[in-house]
Scaffold this motif. Sequence first.
Motif, mmCIF file in Angstrom:
data_model
loop_
_atom_site.group_PDB
_atom_site.id
_atom_site.type_symbol
_atom_site.label_atom_id
_atom_site.label_comp_id
_atom_site.label_asym_id
_atom_site.label_seq_id
_atom_site.Cartn_x
_atom_site.Cartn_y
_atom_site.Cartn_z
ATOM 1 N N LYS A 1 0.825 -1.202 0.000
ATOM 2 C CA LYS A 1 0.000 0.000 0.000
ATOM 3 C C LYS A 1 0.865 1.261 0.000
ATOM 4 O O LYS A 1 2.006 1.255 0.486
ATOM 5 N N LYS A 2 0.315 2.340 -0.540
ATOM 6 C CA LYS A 2 1.017 3.619 -0.554
ATOM 7 C C LYS A 2 1.477 3.977 0.851
ATOM 8 O O LYS A 2 0.711 3.906 1.806
ATOM 9 N N GLY A 3 2.755 4.321 0.980
ATOM 10 C CA GLY A 3 3.336 4.681 2.265
ATOM 11 C C GLY A 3 3.969 3.528 2.995
ATOM 12 O O GLY A 3 4.766 3.742 3.923
ATOM 13 N N GLN A 4 3.645 2.287 2.618
ATOM 14 C CA GLN A 4 4.274 1.139 3.254
ATOM 15 C C GLN A 4 5.692 0.946 2.730
ATOM 16 O O GLN A 4 6.052 1.413 1.645
ATOM 17 N N ARG B 1 9.949 2.358 -0.549
ATOM 18 C CA ARG B 1 8.707 2.972 -0.077
ATOM 19 C C ARG B 1 7.734 3.091 -1.240
ATOM 20 O O ARG B 1 8.070 3.631 -2.293
ATOM 21 N N ALA B 2 6.533 2.568 -1.053
ATOM 22 C CA ALA B 2 5.522 2.630 -2.111
ATOM 23 C C ALA B 2 4.948 4.039 -2.195
ATOM 24 O O ALA B 2 4.495 4.596 -1.195
ATOM 25 N N GLU B 3 4.949 4.605 -3.391
ATOM 26 C CA GLU B 3 4.389 5.942 -3.618
ATOM 27 C C GLU B 3 2.976 5.855 -4.192
ATOM 28 O O GLU B 3 2.330 6.873 -4.412
ATOM 29 N N MET B 4 2.528 4.643 -4.448
ATOM 30 C CA MET B 4 1.151 4.334 -4.829
ATOM 31 C C MET B 4 0.900 2.904 -4.393
ATOM 32 O O MET B 4 1.837 2.209 -3.986
ATOM 33 N N ASP B 5 -0.326 2.447 -4.425
ATOM 34 C CA ASP B 5 -0.578 1.030 -4.158
ATOM 35 C C ASP B 5 0.015 0.215 -5.297
ATOM 36 O O ASP B 5 -0.344 0.415 -6.469
ATOM 37 N N VAL B 6 0.940 -0.688 -4.981
ATOM 38 C CA VAL B 6 1.611 -1.456 -6.023
ATOM 39 C C VAL B 6 1.475 -2.955 -5.765
ATOM 40 O O VAL B 6 1.475 -3.409 -4.615
ATOM 41 N N LEU B 7 1.351 -3.700 -6.848
ATOM 42 C CA LEU B 7 1.455 -5.148 -6.804
ATOM 43 C C LEU B 7 2.899 -5.501 -7.107
ATOM 44 O O LEU B 7 3.417 -5.167 -8.175
ATOM 45 N N ILE C 1 6.995 -6.232 5.048
ATOM 46 C CA ILE C 1 6.295 -4.977 4.747
ATOM 47 C C ILE C 1 5.976 -4.299 6.064
ATOM 48 O O ILE C 1 5.412 -4.923 6.979
ATOM 49 N N TRP C 2 6.365 -3.024 6.165
ATOM 50 C CA TRP C 2 6.063 -2.205 7.328
ATOM 51 C C TRP C 2 5.097 -1.101 6.941
ATOM 52 O O TRP C 2 5.158 -0.566 5.820
ATOM 53 N N ASN C 3 4.254 -0.727 7.884
ATOM 54 C CA ASN C 3 3.441 0.471 7.695
ATOM 55 C C ASN C 3 4.320 1.695 7.886
ATOM 56 O O ASN C 3 5.113 1.753 8.823
ATOM 57 N N GLY C 4 4.203 2.655 6.970
ATOM 58 C CA GLY C 4 5.036 3.843 7.028
ATOM 59 C C GLY C 4 4.623 4.784 8.143
ATOM 60 O O GLY C 4 3.584 4.639 8.755
#
Length: 208
Positions: free
Chosen positions: A27-30, A174-180, A205-208
């Motif tokens: 997810k974005k921000g993770q 760091r995801a800047e959008m929701d990515v698969l 995977i960590w929550n940002g």
Amino acid sequence: MSTNREPNAVAYDAIVPANKPWSHVVKKGQLLRIIDLEGCQAVDTLFYNATDPLERYSAQDTIRAQGAPYITTGTKLLSTEGNVMLTVVADTCGAHDTSAGACSAEANTVRFGHDTKYMHSCRDNFVLELAKHGLTKRDLVSNINFFMNVPIEPDGTLAIVDGVSKPGDYVELRAEMDVLCVISNCPQVNNPCNDFNPTPIRTLIWNG
């Protein structure tokens, strides 16, 4: 970035066995960390916009935008639409290839002989894993080869040589959008990218 995090901040933790594919939505921000547990293990990786997979990682645009052929700390991974998908925020290895592509039955045959045609490959892994998300062989694009050592020779050709990653080396994005994220934990045994001995990796995977 610190390598230490609180255990309760981990949203996902998995071991990917040697030779196997893996996928997960980040997810974005993770933050996604890929760990080379035993060293010298290539990790072929694709990224897609999780809500619109027609938008996917573009090696060409990423290389052109940063003016350098390798992926490392600070690299922004661009999509086919010119959007930043992920940013590399930590890297203990140094440089990761995004030019050499993924091994396939066809490439194995050309490089190593017809008896290797039916050996499992990253391309096969990708096709199997993409099918879980409604995607097909047509959706394959140029990938990143995390931890794979691919120097560019003076004549411009690419060489696949011994890896430089050590046990425990990692890259964090760091995801800047929701990515698969789709991974093939490379099964190649005919060249030195895996030290001729594929081994497991770990994804967190960590929550940002």
